[in-house]
Design a protein around this motif. Structure first.
Motif, PDB file in Angstrom:
ATOM      1  N   LYS A 254       0.859  -1.146   0.077  1.00 46.34           N
ATOM      2  CA  LYS A 254       0.198  -0.033  -0.053  1.00 46.34           C
ATOM      3  C   LYS A 254       0.815   1.411  -0.259  1.00 46.34           C
ATOM      4  N   GLU A 255       1.894   1.176   0.689  1.00 49.34           N
ATOM      5  CA  GLU A 255       2.909   2.441   0.868  1.00 49.34           C
ATOM      6  C   GLU A 255       3.715   2.833  -0.408  1.00 49.34           C
ATOM      7  N   CYS A 256       3.967   1.480  -1.400  1.00 48.75           N
ATOM      8  CA  CYS A 256       4.634   1.901  -2.518  1.00 48.75           C
ATOM      9  C   CYS A 256       3.518   2.363  -3.614  1.00 48.75           C
ATOM     10  N   HIS A 257       2.249   1.798  -3.456  1.00 49.91           N
ATOM     11  CA  HIS A 257       1.390   2.205  -4.331  1.00 49.91           C
ATOM     12  C   HIS A 257       1.303   3.890  -4.152  1.00 49.91           C
ATOM     13  N   VAL A 261       1.315   7.099  -6.765  1.00 46.09           N
ATOM     14  CA  VAL A 261       0.465   8.105  -7.006  1.00 46.09           C
ATOM     15  C   VAL A 261       0.589   9.445  -6.643  1.00 46.09           C
ATOM     16  N   GLU A 262       1.428   9.607  -5.564  1.00 47.05           N
ATOM     17  CA  GLU A 262       1.499  10.954  -4.939  1.00 47.05           C
ATOM     18  C   GLU A 262       2.873  11.544  -6.079  1.00 47.05           C
ATOM     19  N   LEU A 263       3.778  10.776  -6.202  1.00 49.40           N
ATOM     20  CA  LEU A 263       4.795  11.183  -7.263  1.00 49.40           C
ATOM     21  C   LEU A 263       4.396  11.403  -8.736  1.00 49.40           C
ATOM     22  N   VAL A 264       3.486  10.597  -9.074  1.00 44.97           N
ATOM     23  CA  VAL A 264       2.899  10.888 -10.500  1.00 44.97           C
ATOM     24  C   VAL A 264       2.149  12.378 -10.402  1.00 44.97           C
ATOM     25  N   LYS A 265       1.311  12.657  -9.428  1.00 42.85           N
ATOM     26  CA  LYS A 265       0.610  13.650  -9.184  1.00 42.85           C
ATOM     27  C   LYS A 265       1.394  15.125  -9.304  1.00 42.85           C
ATOM     28  N   TYR A 266       2.524  15.156  -8.479  1.00 45.10           N
ATOM     29  CA  TYR A 266       3.431  16.038  -8.553  1.00 45.10           C
ATOM     30  C   TYR A 266       4.358  16.520  -9.666  1.00 45.10           C
ATOM     31  N   ALA A 267       4.560  15.092 -10.353  1.00 44.37           N
ATOM     32  CA  ALA A 267       5.510  15.338 -11.580  1.00 44.37           C
ATOM     33  C   ALA A 267       4.568  16.053 -12.720  1.00 44.37           C
ATOM     34  N   ARG A 268       3.039  15.783 -12.503  1.00 40.85           N
ATOM     35  CA  ARG A 268       2.554  16.204 -13.510  1.00 40.85           C
ATOM     36  C   ARG A 268       2.055  17.780 -13.356  1.00 40.85           C
ATOM     37  N   LEU A 269       2.031  18.114 -12.094  1.00 41.74           N
ATOM     38  CA  LEU A 269       1.959  19.474 -11.668  1.00 41.74           C
ATOM     39  C   LEU A 269       3.227  20.281 -12.078  1.00 41.74           C
ATOM     40  N   PHE A 270       4.383  19.673 -11.790  1.00 38.45           N
ATOM     41  CA  PHE A 270       5.711  20.062 -12.196  1.00 38.45           C
ATOM     42  C   PHE A 270       5.896  20.423 -13.852  1.00 38.45           C
ATOM     43  N   ASP A 271       5.381  19.365 -14.399  1.00 41.56           N
ATOM     44  CA  ASP A 271       5.434  19.476 -15.997  1.00 41.56           C
ATOM     45  C   ASP A 271       4.463  20.477 -16.448  1.00 41.56           C
ATOM     46  N   SER A 272       3.351  20.540 -15.636  1.00 45.30           N
ATOM     47  CA  SER A 272       2.604  21.616 -16.380  1.00 45.30           C
ATOM     48  C   SER A 272       2.918  23.412 -16.171  1.00 45.30           C
ATOM     49  N   CYS A 273       3.763  23.280 -15.047  1.00 44.50           N
ATOM     50  CA  CYS A 273       4.355  24.598 -14.752  1.00 44.50           C
ATOM     51  C   CYS A 273       5.533  24.894 -15.625  1.00 44.50           C
ATOM     52  N   LEU A 330      12.805   9.532 -17.462  1.00 45.11           N
ATOM     53  CA  LEU A 330      12.175   8.795 -18.061  1.00 45.11           C
ATOM     54  C   LEU A 330      12.692   7.489 -18.055  1.00 45.11           C
ATOM     55  N   TYR A 331      13.966   7.127 -18.083  1.00 47.33           N
ATOM     56  CA  TYR A 331      14.496   5.810 -17.780  1.00 47.33           C
ATOM     57  C   TYR A 331      14.216   5.330 -16.425  1.00 47.33           C
ATOM     58  N   ALA A 332      14.498   6.024 -15.426  1.00 47.54           N
ATOM     59  CA  ALA A 332      14.070   5.520 -14.095  1.00 47.54           C
ATOM     60  C   ALA A 332      12.709   5.333 -13.770  1.00 47.54           C
ATOM     61  N   SER A 333      11.792   5.778 -14.602  1.00 44.56           N
ATOM     62  CA  SER A 333      10.447   5.465 -14.496  1.00 44.56           C
ATOM     63  C   SER A 333      10.160   4.079 -15.335  1.00 44.56           C
ATOM     64  N   ALA A 334      10.839   3.914 -16.450  1.00 46.97           N
ATOM     65  CA  ALA A 334      10.719   2.600 -17.091  1.00 46.97           C
ATOM     66  C   ALA A 334      11.230   1.497 -16.206  1.00 46.97           C
ATOM     67  N   ASP A 335      12.373   1.664 -15.378  1.00 45.38           N
ATOM     68  CA  ASP A 335      12.739   0.584 -14.654  1.00 45.38           C
ATOM     69  C   ASP A 335      12.078   0.391 -13.291  1.00 45.38           C
ATOM     70  N   LEU A 336      11.378   1.356 -13.144  1.00 48.00           N
ATOM     71  CA  LEU A 336      10.529   1.146 -11.819  1.00 48.00           C
ATOM     72  C   LEU A 336       9.790  -0.294 -11.879  1.00 48.00           C
ATOM     73  N   MET A 337       9.348  -0.513 -13.020  1.00 50.22           N
ATOM     74  CA  MET A 337       8.442  -1.976 -13.147  1.00 50.22           C
ATOM     75  C   MET A 337       9.248  -2.965 -12.702  1.00 50.22           C
ATOM     76  N   VAL A 360       2.309  -3.057 -10.287  1.00 50.43           N
ATOM     77  CA  VAL A 360       2.875  -3.055 -11.541  1.00 50.43           C
ATOM     78  C   VAL A 360       2.253  -2.174 -12.625  1.00 50.43           C
ATOM     79  N   ALA A 361       0.692  -2.307 -12.535  1.00 56.58           N
ATOM     80  CA  ALA A 361      -0.055  -1.575 -13.519  1.00 56.58           C
ATOM     81  C   ALA A 361       0.171   0.019 -13.154  1.00 56.58           C
ATOM     82  N   GLN A 362       0.071   0.276 -11.939  1.00 59.60           N
ATOM     83  CA  GLN A 362       0.180   1.770 -11.397  1.00 59.60           C
ATOM     84  C   GLN A 362       1.702   2.275 -11.968  1.00 59.60           C
TER      85      GLN A 362
END
Length: 402
Positions: A254-257, A261-273, A330-337, A360-362
């Motif tokens: 649950k903690e990893c999930h 989720v939080e990381l993706v949320k703030y990464a997208r916020l950062f990207d939008s800025c 990008l590569y760290a994100s791909a390797d996370l799976m 893994v789907a997340q």
């Protein structure tokens, strides 16, 4: 002495972003709560913005001289990007503060661990952030100093130039080409214009260093968080010799999930800025690199050629650092799976495997930063921009030969 100065920039409450946040506050991008200081910084920002507008006005007066026009364009376009960076940072201050607080909170949580592998990784990434921050500051202010001393150096080193200025056949070389409502070819007017231009160059340099290094360190944080998350995924079920209980394994899942989720949320916020700025930045860098490369080829003075080359190096470094760190994320994100599959999942029942599959789907949501809706910030994009800049340079060179 330098070590003591750098140590004062550190903040135990912000072990990763300490120097970056202090510089954002120093240059007024993070506005203070004090009303007087807040409006003082807003006035300073407005003065530099007005100065950038005068650079555009000056284009009309120098359009007949190609060399002066190119000099004006490369500085003006960089100044325009700086104004946009600051304007968006102030307009989206709430979002930037949210991102900075998330980075600080997540970083502090990870530093509570006793895992030596994770602590070593955190130490390595922190040291790396300090290196790129201080090196970038050095490169930026070397460029600012060069821009400011260029007129003095030319006046002292060139006797022909001094004579031409005295007899009126040549004008004073400006710190930054800009329009002023008085005669800047007289000594008093020239000194007044140079003082305003120097102020804009120094303050604009502060804008660039504070914004860029903050964004770069946040990119490094996202990569570090992804790598730390992968380590934690490997340890969800413990080791083969020391498996963990059902409750602990479920809690870790649950903690990893939650973290992802939080990381993706703030990464997208950062990207939008950042994304709108990077879209314009790529176009400006293409033109700026083309113009600077052309000036190097037509410049006859070795010292002037060296100074222009340093400016070219700074322009390339700015764009490369963004693309490089986004590529790392990008590569760290791909390797996370791979993290969940590196755990001892095979020793557990079907119930756990289903939960692991959901995790893994997340993790399948890739994280990468963009330049508008058109392209991603990657090393491949950086190479494409260099190719485009070279094409523009070739076109400009051939047009001048005809």
């Amino acid at each position: 002495m330098l070590k003591n100065i750098l140590q004062k920039l550190e903040n135990p409450k912000r072990p990763l972003l300490g120097p970056n946040v202090k510089v954002l506050e120093f240059w007024g991008l993070l506005l203070p709560k004090n009303v007087f200081k807040k409006y003082f910084y807003l006035l300073m920002h407005l003065m530099v913005t007005i100065f950038t507008a005068t650079e555009y006005i000056d284009v009309w007066f120098v359009k007949s001289d190609l060399n002066l026009l190119l000099n004006n364009l490369k500085i003006t376009m960089l100044a325009t990007i700086s104004v946009i960076k600051v304007s968006t940072f102030l307009s989206w201050q709430k979002y930037w503060i949210d991102i900075i607080e998330y980075v600080t909170r997540a970083d502090l949580n990870q530093r509570k661990t006793e895992d030596k592998e994770k602590l070593d990784l955190l130490k390595a990434f922190t040291q790396y952030c300090r290196k790129i921050t201080y090196l970038y500051w050095s490169l930026m202010y070397t460029t600012v100093v060069i821009v400011m001393v260029q007129p003095i150096f030319k006046y002292v080193s060139s006797e022909t130039y001094r004579l031409n200025v005295k007899n009126g056949t040549e004008t004073y070389l400006q710190v930054v080409s800009s329009w002023v409502p008085f005669n800047k070819n007289k000594m008093v007017g020239y000194l007044a214009a140079s003082a305003y231009q120097s102020y804009a160059a120094i303050y604009g340099g502060g804008w660039i260093t504070s914004f860029d290094t903050n964004a770069m360190v946040i990119m490094v944080f996202f990569r570090a968080e992804l790598e730390l998350l992968r380590i934690d995924c490997k340890d969800i079920f413990g080791t083969e010799t020391a498996p963990v209980e059902h409750g602990i394994a479920l809690k870790r899942l649950k903690e990893c999930h939650r973290r992802h989720v939080e990381l993706v949320k703030y990464a997208r916020l950062f990207d939008s800025c950042l994304s709108p700025i990077m879209l314009l930045y790529m176009f400006v860098c293409s033109v700026m690199l083309c113009v600077t490369a052309y000036q190097i080829t037509i410049e006859t003075s070795p010292m002037q050629r060296f100074l222009t080359t340093e400016y070219l190096v700074f322009g390339i470094a700015q764009l490369f650092i963004y693309c490089w760190h986004s590529n790392d994320v990008l590569y760290a994100s791909a390797d996370l799976m791979l993290g969940p599959y590196e755990s001892t999942w095979w020793s557990r029942g079907v119930q756990y495997r289903k939960s692991l599959y959901l995790l893994v789907a997340q993790f399948n949501k890739s994280i990468v930063f963009s330049a508008g809706p058109f392209t991603k910030l990657t090393v491949a994009t950086f190479i494409s921009i260099l190719k485009g800049a070279y094409s523009y340079y070739t076109l400009l060179s051939q047009s001048q030969m005809k």
